[in-house]
Design an enzyme around this catalytic site. Structure first.
Site, PDB file in Angstrom:
ATOM      1  N   LYS A  10      -8.049  -4.957   6.463  1.00 52.06           N
ATOM      2  CA  LYS A  10      -7.139  -4.734   7.589  1.00 52.06           C
ATOM      3  C   LYS A  10      -7.861  -4.369   8.892  1.00 52.06           C
ATOM      4  CE  LYS A  10      -3.602  -5.410   4.902  1.00 52.06           C
ATOM      5  NZ  LYS A  10      -2.813  -4.342   4.346  1.00 52.06           N
ATOM      6  N   GLU A  30      10.189   1.443  10.663  1.00 51.75           N
ATOM      7  CA  GLU A  30       8.847   2.053  10.674  1.00 51.75           C
ATOM      8  C   GLU A  30       8.575   2.704  12.024  1.00 51.75           C
ATOM      9  OE1 GLU A  30       6.524  -1.379   9.669  1.00 51.75           O
ATOM     10  OE2 GLU A  30       6.361  -0.804   7.552  1.00 51.75           O
ATOM     11  N   ASP A  43       1.829   5.125   6.076  1.00 57.69           N
ATOM     12  CA  ASP A  43       2.279   3.744   6.128  1.00 57.69           C
ATOM     13  C   ASP A  43       1.087   2.808   6.226  1.00 57.69           C
ATOM     14  OD1 ASP A  43       4.856   2.013   8.143  1.00 57.69           O
ATOM     15  OD2 ASP A  43       3.885   1.526   6.236  1.00 57.69           O
ATOM     16  N   GLY A  44       1.297   1.578   5.820  1.00 65.36           N
ATOM     17  CA  GLY A  44       0.246   0.563   5.874  1.00 65.36           C
ATOM     18  C   GLY A  44       0.203  -0.110   7.227  1.00 65.36           C
ATOM     19  N   ALA A  45      -0.633  -1.119   7.332  1.00 62.95           N
ATOM     20  CA  ALA A  45      -0.712  -1.934   8.549  1.00 62.95           C
ATOM     21  C   ALA A  45      -1.210  -3.313   8.165  1.00 62.95           C
ATOM     22  CB  ALA A  45      -1.650  -1.300   9.571  1.00 62.95           C
ATOM     23  N   THR A  56       0.846  -1.204   0.000  1.00 62.39           N
ATOM     24  CA  THR A  56       0.000   0.000   0.000  1.00 62.39           C
ATOM     25  C   THR A  56       0.878   1.249   0.000  1.00 62.39           C
ATOM     26  OG1 THR A  56      -1.606  -1.264   1.306  1.00 62.39           O
ATOM     27  CG2 THR A  56      -2.001   1.103   1.068  1.00 62.39           C
ATOM     28  N   GLY A 102       4.491  -7.148   8.819  1.00 63.15           N
ATOM     29  CA  GLY A 102       4.302  -8.203   7.818  1.00 63.15           C
ATOM     30  C   GLY A 102       5.379  -8.164   6.740  1.00 63.15           C
ATOM     31  N   GLY A 103       5.869  -6.931   6.480  1.00 59.61           N
ATOM     32  CA  GLY A 103       6.930  -6.778   5.486  1.00 59.61           C
ATOM     33  C   GLY A 103       8.322  -6.742   6.098  1.00 59.61           C
TER      34      GLY A 103
HETATM   35  O1  DER Z   1       5.228  -4.496   7.145  1.00 60.65           O
HETATM   36  C1  DER Z   1       4.454  -3.549   7.337  1.00 60.65           C
HETATM   37  O2  DER Z   1       4.316  -2.988   8.434  1.00 60.65           O
HETATM   38  C2  DER Z   1       3.579  -3.100   6.184  1.00 60.65           C
HETATM   39  O3  DER Z   1       3.205  -1.746   6.320  1.00 60.65           O
HETATM   40  C3  DER Z   1       2.351  -3.975   6.249  1.00 60.65           C
HETATM   41  O4  DER Z   1       1.859  -3.866   7.511  1.00 60.65           O
HETATM   42  C4  DER Z   1       1.266  -3.585   5.251  1.00 60.65           C
HETATM   43  O5  DER Z   1       1.609  -4.196   4.067  1.00 60.65           O
HETATM   44  P1  DER Z   1       0.605  -4.149   2.808  1.00 60.65           P
HETATM   45  O6  DER Z   1       0.318  -2.687   2.554  1.00 60.65           O
HETATM   46  O7  DER Z   1       1.426  -4.781   1.716  1.00 60.65           O
HETATM   47  O8  DER Z   1      -0.627  -4.924   3.175  1.00 60.65           O
END
Ligand code: DER
Length: 227
Positions: A123, A105, A83-85, A31, A98-99
């Site tokens: 999410k 971060e 940022d994503g989650a 994301t 997850g990444g």
């Molecule tokens: O690793 C992380 O924290 C990423 O932000 C993850 O939480 C979100 O990854 P995605 O946008 O590929 O779902």
């Protein structure tokens, strides 16, 4: 909408928060990659921003799309980090990592005036914990960390590389990632500090009290959530 389309939609909504002159934290994951690409296009159109990435992957992408990058330095703070989650609950408590980028971060997000989370519809959860909670762990300490996680009620799994399945995954810092299955985490505010206190745990994936808002896709539309 497909998940990729939802991510692009969330990223586009986040881009509207960016103003000329901002110093940005650049998140990691797919994301955030959508956001970085769209931000790069805006920079090509004349938007004046600079930023620091939360992973080598995001740094490479940001450089590729022409976003001016700032090296880590004393006193560097960020006006906005996007940022994503992996999961977020109604209080904007997050599971991230997850990444595998959770250390950089959390560092950048702690140095940010505003963390805006971008998330597809999958999410948002009522209770954190379906997604295994990542820890970044110093290799030497692994056996004792695994014991300590089990003593806290978790089932720890050492993450293996996505390519060489026999290899252990390594973070940008050369550490290991341990994914901890706790089931529903009813008290994340208690569990976070307990994990952080385990010797050898460099960072844990509960991000508590950091996100100020989240753009979450619901019924195909970006919705703004606040704690
Ligand atoms: O690793 C992380 O924290 C990423 O932000 C993850 O939480 C979100 O990854 P995605 O946008 O590929 O779902």
């Amino acid at each position: 909408a497909t998940q990729e389309h939802e991510k692009a939609l969330a990223a586009a909504a986040a881009l509207r928060w960016v103003r000329d002159g901002m110093v940005l934290g650049l998140g990691s994951g797919s994301t955030s990659a959508q956001f970085i690409r769209q931000l790069g296009a805006a920079v090509q159109q004349g938007l004046k921003v600079s930023g620091t990435a939360t992973s080598l992957a995001s740094e490479n992408l940001a450089r590729q799309v022409g976003i001016p990058l700032l090296e880590p330095r004393r006193g560097l703070r960020f006006d906005l980090t996007v940022d994503g989650a992996d999961e977020l609950d109604g209080q904007l408590r997050l599971i991230k990592g997850g990444g595998g980028a959770l250390l950089r971060e959390k560092t950048i997000e702690t140095a940010s005036n505003y963390l805006l989370v971008v998330a597809d519809s999958s999410k948002l959860v009522p209770v954190l914990g379906d997604f295994p909670l990542p820890l970044e762990v110093v290799p030497f300490t692994l056996p004792w960390v695994l014991d300590a996680v089990q003593a806290l009620g978790g089932s720890p799994v050492v993450r293996t590389s996505l390519t060489e399945s026999a290899e252990q995954y390594r973070t940008d810092q050369g550490n290991l990632i341990v994914d901890c299955h706790f089931g529903q985490i009813t008290d994340p505010d208690a569990l976070g500090p307990q994990l952080q206190a385990i010797p050898g745990v460099v960072e844990q994936g509960l991000f508590l009290g950091l996100a100020k808002a989240a753009i979450v896709i619901q019924h195909g539309q970006p919705m703004l959530l606040k704690p």
